[in-house]
Design an enzyme around this catalytic site. Structure first.
Site, PDB file in Angstrom:
ATOM      1  N   GLU A 110     -15.539 -52.999  24.595  1.00  0.00           N
ATOM      2  CA  GLU A 110     -14.849 -52.027  25.459  1.00  0.00           C
ATOM      3  C   GLU A 110     -15.776 -51.562  26.575  1.00  0.00           C
ATOM      4  O   GLU A 110     -16.907 -51.201  26.288  1.00  0.00           O
ATOM      5  CB  GLU A 110     -14.371 -50.832  24.622  1.00  0.00           C
ATOM      6  CG  GLU A 110     -13.322 -51.244  23.596  1.00  0.00           C
ATOM      7  CD  GLU A 110     -12.727 -50.083  22.804  1.00  0.00           C
ATOM      8  OE1 GLU A 110     -13.195 -48.940  22.952  1.00  0.00           O
ATOM      9  OE2 GLU A 110     -11.784 -50.322  22.037  1.00  0.00           O
ATOM     10  N   HIS A 134      -8.210 -47.521  25.123  1.00  0.00           N
ATOM     11  CA  HIS A 134      -8.612 -46.699  23.971  1.00  0.00           C
ATOM     12  C   HIS A 134      -8.199 -45.233  24.179  1.00  0.00           C
ATOM     13  O   HIS A 134      -9.034 -44.319  24.137  1.00  0.00           O
ATOM     14  CB  HIS A 134     -10.128 -46.806  23.738  1.00  0.00           C
ATOM     15  CG  HIS A 134     -10.523 -46.519  22.313  1.00  0.00           C
ATOM     16  ND1 HIS A 134     -11.517 -47.188  21.664  1.00  0.00           N
ATOM     17  CD2 HIS A 134     -10.047 -45.620  21.415  1.00  0.00           C
ATOM     18  CE1 HIS A 134     -11.653 -46.711  20.424  1.00  0.00           C
ATOM     19  NE2 HIS A 134     -10.766 -45.760  20.265  1.00  0.00           N
TER      20      HIS A 134
HETATM   21  P1  NAD Z   1      -7.609 -43.095   6.941  1.00  0.00           P
HETATM   22  O1  NAD Z   1      -8.924 -43.279   6.296  1.00  0.00           O
HETATM   23  O2  NAD Z   1      -6.841 -41.858   6.682  1.00  0.00           O
HETATM   24  O3  NAD Z   1      -6.655 -44.351   6.617  1.00  0.00           O
HETATM   25  C1  NAD Z   1      -7.096 -45.671   6.632  1.00  0.00           C
HETATM   26  C2  NAD Z   1      -6.346 -46.379   5.531  1.00  0.00           C
HETATM   27  O4  NAD Z   1      -6.670 -47.777   5.606  1.00  0.00           O
HETATM   28  C3  NAD Z   1      -6.734 -45.908   4.120  1.00  0.00           C
HETATM   29  O5  NAD Z   1      -5.581 -45.467   3.424  1.00  0.00           O
HETATM   30  C4  NAD Z   1      -7.336 -47.155   3.470  1.00  0.00           C
HETATM   31  O6  NAD Z   1      -7.026 -47.236   2.088  1.00  0.00           O
HETATM   32  C5  NAD Z   1      -6.661 -48.256   4.263  1.00  0.00           C
HETATM   33  N1  NAD Z   1      -7.347 -49.525   4.189  1.00  0.00           N
HETATM   34  C6  NAD Z   1      -8.670 -49.780   4.074  1.00  0.00           C
HETATM   35  N2  NAD Z   1      -8.882 -51.102   4.017  1.00  0.00           N
HETATM   36  C7  NAD Z   1      -7.655 -51.702   4.083  1.00  0.00           C
HETATM   37  C8  NAD Z   1      -7.225 -53.051   4.076  1.00  0.00           C
HETATM   38  N3  NAD Z   1      -8.103 -54.076   3.949  1.00  0.00           N
HETATM   39  N4  NAD Z   1      -5.907 -53.295   4.187  1.00  0.00           N
HETATM   40  C9  NAD Z   1      -5.016 -52.282   4.288  1.00  0.00           C
HETATM   41  N5  NAD Z   1      -5.374 -50.987   4.279  1.00  0.00           N
HETATM   42  C10 NAD Z   1      -6.686 -50.705   4.190  1.00  0.00           C
HETATM   43  O7  NAD Z   1      -7.894 -43.267   8.489  1.00  0.00           O
HETATM   44  P2  NAD Z   1      -6.953 -42.791   9.701  1.00  0.00           P
HETATM   45  O8  NAD Z   1      -7.375 -41.446  10.153  1.00  0.00           O
HETATM   46  O9  NAD Z   1      -5.544 -43.057   9.376  1.00  0.00           O
HETATM   47  O10 NAD Z   1      -7.436 -43.795  10.840  1.00  0.00           O
HETATM   48  C11 NAD Z   1      -7.173 -45.190  10.748  1.00  0.00           C
HETATM   49  C12 NAD Z   1      -7.963 -45.915  11.804  1.00  0.00           C
HETATM   50  O11 NAD Z   1      -7.501 -45.547  13.104  1.00  0.00           O
HETATM   51  C13 NAD Z   1      -9.449 -45.476  11.851  1.00  0.00           C
HETATM   52  O12 NAD Z   1     -10.207 -46.145  10.903  1.00  0.00           O
HETATM   53  C14 NAD Z   1      -9.847 -45.839  13.231  1.00  0.00           C
HETATM   54  O13 NAD Z   1     -10.331 -47.149  13.217  1.00  0.00           O
HETATM   55  C15 NAD Z   1      -8.533 -45.787  14.017  1.00  0.00           C
HETATM   56  N6  NAD Z   1      -8.531 -44.747  15.063  1.00  0.00           N
HETATM   57  C16 NAD Z   1      -8.248 -45.128  16.326  1.00  0.00           C
HETATM   58  C17 NAD Z   1      -8.245 -44.184  17.351  1.00  0.00           C
HETATM   59  C18 NAD Z   1      -7.900 -44.576  18.763  1.00  0.00           C
HETATM   60  O14 NAD Z   1      -8.322 -43.887  19.672  1.00  0.00           O
HETATM   61  N7  NAD Z   1      -7.123 -45.601  18.995  1.00  0.00           N
HETATM   62  C19 NAD Z   1      -8.554 -42.854  17.068  1.00  0.00           C
HETATM   63  C20 NAD Z   1      -8.805 -42.485  15.742  1.00  0.00           C
HETATM   64  C21 NAD Z   1      -8.813 -43.446  14.736  1.00  0.00           C
END
Ligand code: NAD
Length: 305
Positions: free
Chosen positions: A260, A278
């Site tokens: 990025e 992003h």
């Molecule tokens: P979270 O920890 O609440 O949820 C993530 C889920 O993914 C968990 O329930 C976990 O069990 C599951 N998981 C882990 N490995 C897995 C796999 N191999 N297959 C399927 N599920 C799996 O996290 P969240 O707050 O929901 O955030 C999710 C993701 O969003 C973050 O990890 C981050 O990468 C991304 N995010 C992106 C932005 C953005 O600006 N676009 C901002 C914040 C977070």
């Protein structure tokens, strides 16, 4: 006595006001590493974003520091081992941006399905492309959510409001968990085959890197779309590009990239894609929350001390 908090990176004013309700707060931005080492001994709590580096030397000089609050997610600017050795609690606020990311995922899905981005740019070029931009409804379609954590569940609620059927895969939930959320559990391969919309909400780990690759995309419905507002690399970009170019699936909406900004990425040349830089967590509300959640955790720490 009120705790003393040093805030060394800019957080939202509303969060600072909250902190002032229970603590003596000093704002000192752009401290040099030496200034931070000299000052830290006066404080019970430290609030930072990504700018301040909390090194072992800082922690060694933090005589009475009890808690470090990182407004936001990443903790790589804090020496966690050194903090642990001195029993200093470290808190952050990954939950602050949950709603913002969920809304962006659904918003870019709608943009993709209804060609909003193409309608906007073609109208600005003086065209009135109506039949060319015929889209599809979300109503009655199946959305497959990979990663049923905070964001995945919020996406599910919003998808249900649009009349979508929600399928969920997450190794850490049960069939009952999904059912209690009015969703149906599917194993990964089944979910990918069944979904009209595949949306990813997993962290980037060794297991999720390249989770969606050519083989997985080829097993999807021809009219399906992929949404990635999780992390670049969860969807293999080269494979996605090849699939979109060949029309293996209908489209994609991508907010996060392997590198990025994604300079020179072939994804930028495609038409059947909605791209955002992003923007998932990029809202005023998420910024307010990032500070406010950390301030609340610090308040609870001293309340329970
Ligand atoms: P979270 O920890 O609440 O949820 C993530 C889920 O993914 C968990 O329930 C976990 O069990 C599951 N998981 C882990 N490995 C897995 C796999 N191999 N297959 C399927 N599920 C799996 O996290 P969240 O707050 O929901 O955030 C999710 C993701 O969003 C973050 O990890 C981050 O990468 C991304 N995010 C992106 C932005 C953005 O600006 N676009 C901002 C914040 C977070």
């Amino acid at each position: 006595m009120k705790p003393r908090i040093l805030i060394s990176d800019k957080i939202h004013d509303k969060a600072i006001d909250e902190a002032k309700l229970f603590a003596d707060v000093d704002l000192k931005f752009n401290l040099t590493p030496k200034e931070l080492v000299d000052k830290i001994r006066d404080y019970d709590a430290l609030i930072i974003r990504s700018g301040t580096k909390v090194t072992r030397e800082v922690i060694a000089n933090a005589g009475k520091l009890r808690i470090i609050g990182r407004a936001g997610v990443g903790l790589d600017n804090i020496d966690l081992k050194a903090a642990g050795e001195k029993n200093i609690e470290v808190v952050n606020s990954p939950e602050a941006s949950t709603i913002s990311v969920a809304e962006l995922a659904v918003g870019s899905l709608i943009a993709l399905m209804r060609n909003i981005h193409h309608g906007h740019s073609s109208l600005k070029k003086g065209r009135w492309d109506r039949s060319k931009l015929t889209g599809n409804e979300l109503y009655g379609k199946k959305i497959g959510i990979i990663g049923f954590g905070r964001i995945g569940r919020e996406v599910a609620d919003r998808a249900k409001a649009f009349g979508m059927d929600v399928l969920a895969f997450d190794p850490n939930i049960t069939v009952e968990d999904a059912r209690e959320n009015n969703c149906e559990y599917r194993e990964l391969d089944e979910l990918i085959k069944e979904a009209d919309v595949l949306t990813l909400h997993v962290p980037l780990t060794e297991k999720t890197r390249g989770l969606i690759d050519t083989a997985k995309i080829e097993s999807m419905k021809k009219d399906a779309v992929i949404i990635n507002a999780a992390r670049g690399g969860v969807v293999n970009e080269e494979d996605l590009y090849a699939a979109l170019k060949k029309g293996v699936i209908k489209g994609a909406a991508i907010d996060v990239f392997e590198s990025e900004p994604p300079e020179g990425s072939p994804l930028l040349e495609l038409d059947n894609i909605v791209l955002t830089p992003h923007l998932g967590a990029n809202t005023e509300e998420a910024q307010i929350n990032a500070g406010a959640v950390v301030v609340e955790k610090i308040r609870n720490h001293f309340r329970n001390a």
